[in-house]
Design an enzyme around this catalytic site. Structure first.
Site, PDB file in Angstrom:
ATOM      1  N   GLU A  94     -21.626  78.260 -24.703  1.00 36.91           N
ATOM      2  CA  GLU A  94     -20.170  78.184 -24.556  1.00 36.91           C
ATOM      3  C   GLU A  94     -19.536  77.692 -25.857  1.00 36.91           C
ATOM      4  OE1 GLU A  94     -18.941  75.744 -21.215  1.00 36.91           O
ATOM      5  OE2 GLU A  94     -16.864  76.439 -21.402  1.00 36.91           O
ATOM      6  N   ASN A 148     -15.066  82.268 -13.937  1.00 36.33           N
ATOM      7  CA  ASN A 148     -15.982  81.116 -13.944  1.00 36.33           C
ATOM      8  C   ASN A 148     -15.335  79.984 -13.143  1.00 36.33           C
ATOM      9  OD1 ASN A 148     -18.150  79.243 -15.207  1.00 36.33           O
ATOM     10  ND2 ASN A 148     -16.225  78.216 -15.685  1.00 36.33           N
ATOM     11  N   GLU A 149     -16.076  79.450 -12.215  1.00 36.51           N
ATOM     12  CA  GLU A 149     -15.587  78.319 -11.419  1.00 36.51           C
ATOM     13  C   GLU A 149     -14.105  78.524 -11.070  1.00 36.51           C
ATOM     14  OE1 GLU A 149     -16.785  74.504 -13.056  1.00 36.51           O
ATOM     15  OE2 GLU A 149     -18.904  75.030 -12.833  1.00 36.51           O
ATOM     16  N   TYR A 191     -25.430  71.205 -11.208  1.00 35.01           N
ATOM     17  CA  TYR A 191     -25.964  70.301 -12.236  1.00 35.01           C
ATOM     18  C   TYR A 191     -26.688  69.138 -11.569  1.00 35.01           C
ATOM     19  CZ  TYR A 191     -23.301  72.699 -15.844  1.00 35.01           C
ATOM     20  OH  TYR A 191     -22.827  73.645 -16.729  1.00 35.01           O
ATOM     21  N   GLU A 199     -25.253  78.228 -14.050  1.00 36.76           N
ATOM     22  CA  GLU A 199     -25.130  76.933 -14.754  1.00 36.76           C
ATOM     23  C   GLU A 199     -25.999  75.939 -14.006  1.00 36.76           C
ATOM     24  OE1 GLU A 199     -21.275  75.398 -15.898  1.00 36.76           O
ATOM     25  OE2 GLU A 199     -20.511  77.426 -16.285  1.00 36.76           O
ATOM     26  N   GLN A 237     -26.995  73.811 -21.747  1.00 34.03           N
ATOM     27  CA  GLN A 237     -26.661  75.016 -22.472  1.00 34.03           C
ATOM     28  C   GLN A 237     -27.717  75.231 -23.562  1.00 34.03           C
ATOM     29  OE1 GLN A 237     -22.567  75.353 -23.629  1.00 34.03           O
ATOM     30  NE2 GLN A 237     -21.779  74.814 -21.605  1.00 34.03           N
TER      31      GLN A 237
HETATM   32  O1  AHR Z   1     -21.261  73.534 -18.933  1.00 37.18           O
HETATM   33  C1  AHR Z   1     -20.107  72.768 -19.028  1.00 37.18           C
HETATM   34  C2  AHR Z   1     -19.055  73.153 -18.002  1.00 37.18           C
HETATM   35  O2  AHR Z   1     -19.521  72.869 -16.710  1.00 37.18           O
HETATM   36  C3  AHR Z   1     -18.677  74.604 -17.923  1.00 37.18           C
HETATM   37  O3  AHR Z   1     -17.742  74.976 -18.875  1.00 37.18           O
HETATM   38  C4  AHR Z   1     -18.085  74.716 -16.549  1.00 37.18           C
HETATM   39  O4  AHR Z   1     -18.236  76.013 -16.005  1.00 37.18           O
HETATM   40  C5  AHR Z   1     -18.840  73.668 -15.760  1.00 37.18           C
HETATM   41  O5  AHR Z   1     -17.993  72.886 -15.021  1.00 37.18           O
END
Ligand code: AHR
Length: 525
Positions: free
Chosen positions: A47, A194-195, A275, A330, A379
């Site tokens: 990103e 995205n999201e 995450y 992600e 990432q």
């Molecule tokens: O990876 C960091 C961020 O986490 C991304 O931009 C977003 O999609 C997520 O909330």
């Protein structure tokens, strides 16, 4: 379902839990194969965030740092070895504020914009569409483009795809040629937003579904030749971001909407973001931590299994034939920013804990290979659970990098079930499966076995009964470290690096001892 349980269910017998001293008995039957482990579960995410692109990948053609057309040679060489199947770009939250036309054409004429999501810094747009495709060409990978649904339009996204894929001499195809690329690019993977439930526009599931139908209709691959045989563009819809009714409702809405889709729109994937964070905002340190944080983070990461099971079950209701891939685009550990770093840059260290965490997640994805056919760790460089860290001309490879390298043989391999009683490792009130293992038949015809020893103190003696192939030798690499928070630094880059390991083989049965807090990958021949 925990891994210990998974092992017992595969065996079909109840066994008492192992103690730390017990030998772990693994049974692998290579004649019983499962789903293909799609190489795309080893995807990456790059990103425009902090030094993820600028400094990490792109230094510009005039830099003293050795580069090819502005792209760092050292980073390219390191990534090539991972055989990265796809790179998700340009975001993340950044994607829903990105306007692709600002990143094409002569560098000195590009718009200079801002990156409000990530530190509010200046975005020079010097790394744009053609530079991204050049980068992919250099590392040998494919694009997974995220188009802007939040602040863009279907027309803007459709024109981006025309610029990329059109073979006929349209104005946009000619513009691409003028920018140095007469041949059409291929875009095998396309993320539609995205999201969108959060930074991508705070949409309700129904509102997003309406947007999805419009984008999936108009944002096409404009090149018929790229749609022959297996070659086509997989469209990935925004999916859930966790567990609980908000997220199951999201998955229900999108999948139900898809089930009733007309001829004029379709999708091939549903994304999921998860995450390992334990506490929001991220508070766990990425280095300088002890066994409590080690065990808590690993406990939290294992929730991935249940999360996939929950959303897969909803998908099964509407898509029993598993046409739609679940794409965990992600994932990874998200810790507190390193002291002194810009908090908007998401800089964290990467330790042996992250190596174990990466292996546990890859194993979970492999066990769900029939539905999980894509994943992108967050990432690639300098951001979150990165493969690579850079500082000006210096570069270091992280423990996570080495796990991805060791797992390369699992790309497009065929899953082979392994049964075992994982035993347990306990710290305080946290109890985890002590070992984890997966096996697969590689594209090279070999049987591959990956074993993770979660216990940070006790080595594990592993005995593997192999059926379906005759085992003569078994060797590979193992990754461990002096401490759970050992890292590779610019000053000491080889603290955590893989070492050769081999198993003894007798009467077709393998025996080996794996170190505490280790990840081991072996081929059996
Ligand atoms: O990876 C960091 C961020 O986490 C991304 O931009 C977003 O999609 C997520 O909330």
């Amino acid at each position: 379902m925990g891994m210990a349980l998974a092992g017992l269910i595969l065996l079909g017998v109840a066994a008492p839990p192992a103690t730390a001293d017990d030998t772990v008995e693994l049974s692998v039957d290579a004649s019983k194969t499962g789903a293909k482990i799609d190489r795309n579960i080893f995807g990456q995410f790059a990103e425009h965030l902090g030094h993820g692109i600028y400094g990490g990948i792109w230094v510009g053609p005039d830099s003293k740092i050795p580069n090819t057309r502005g792209i760092r040679n050292d980073v390219v060489a390191a990534l090539k070895a991972l055989k990265v199947p796809n790179v998700r770009w340009p975001g993340g939250c950044f994607a829903d504020e990105y306007h692709w036309r600002q990143g094409i054409g002569p560098a000195d004429q590009r718009a200079v914009t801002l990156n409000p999501n990530w530190g509010g810094v200046v975005e020079p747009n010097t790394f744009g569409v053609d530079e991204f495709m050049d980068f992919l060409g250099q590392i040998g990978s494919e694009p997974y483009l995220s188009v802007n649904v939040g602040s863009g339009t279907p027309r803007e996204a459709a024109e981006w795809l025309e610029y990329m894929t059109a073979a006929q001499p349209t104005t946009l195809a000619q513009e691409r040629a003028a920018n140095g690329h007469p041949d059409p690019y291929e875009v095998p993977y396309l993320g539609i937003g995205n999201e969108s439930w959060d930074c991508g526009g705070n949409m309700s599931p129904d509102y997003y579904l309406s947007q999805l139908k419009i984008y999936a209709r108009f944002v096409r691959n404009f090149n018929p030749a790229q749609q022959e045989g297996d070659r086509r563009m997989l469209r990935v819809a925004v999916g859930p971001g966790g567990d609980g009714p908000r997220w199951t409702d999201w998955t229900e809405t999108i999948m139900k909407g898809w089930q009733g889709h007309s001829w004029s729109w379709d999708m091939e994937g549903l994304s999921m973001h998860s995450y390992t964070v334990v506490q929001w905002p991220p508070a766990y340190a990425s280095v300088g931590f002890g066994e409590r944080e080690y065990s808590e983070i690993l406990k939290s990461t294992l929730d991935m299994d249940q999360l996939i099971a929950t959303h897969s079950a909803i998908m099964d209701k509407y898509d029993p034939d598993k046409k739609i891939a679940l794409v965990v685009d992600e994932w990874g550990a998200w810790y507190a920013p390193l002291p002194g770093s810009n908090p908007g840059f998401l800089v964290q260290q990467n330790s042996q804990r992250d190596a174990v965490l990466a292996a546990l997640n890859l194993n979970i994805f492999a066990r769900h290979a029939d539905r999980v056919r894509g994943a992108n760790i967050a990432q690639m460089v300098n951001v979150l659970q990165a493969m690579i860290m850079t500082d000006e001309a210096k570069m270091v490879l992280t423990p996570t990098y080495y796990v991805f390298k060791m797992y390369v043989p699992f790309q497009d391999a065929t899953f082979v079930p392994v049964s075992f009683d994982a035993g347990s490792y306990t710290y305080g009130d946290v109890t985890l499966p002590r070992v984890d293992a997966i096996a697969a038949k590689g594209m090279d015809g070999k049987l591959w076995l990956a074993v993770t020893n979660v216990d940070p103190h006790q080595p594990a003696t592993i005995e593997v009964g192999v059926a379906g192939v005759t085992a003569h030798t078994a060797s590979g690499e193992t990754l461990t470290a002096p401490k759970v928070d050992s890292v590779n630094s610019f000053e000491a880059p080889d603290t955590v690096v893989p070492k050769p390991i081999s198993a003894s083989v007798q009467d077709g049965k393998l025996a080996l001892t794996v170190a505490p807090k280790s990840v081991t990958v072996l081929s059996v021949e």
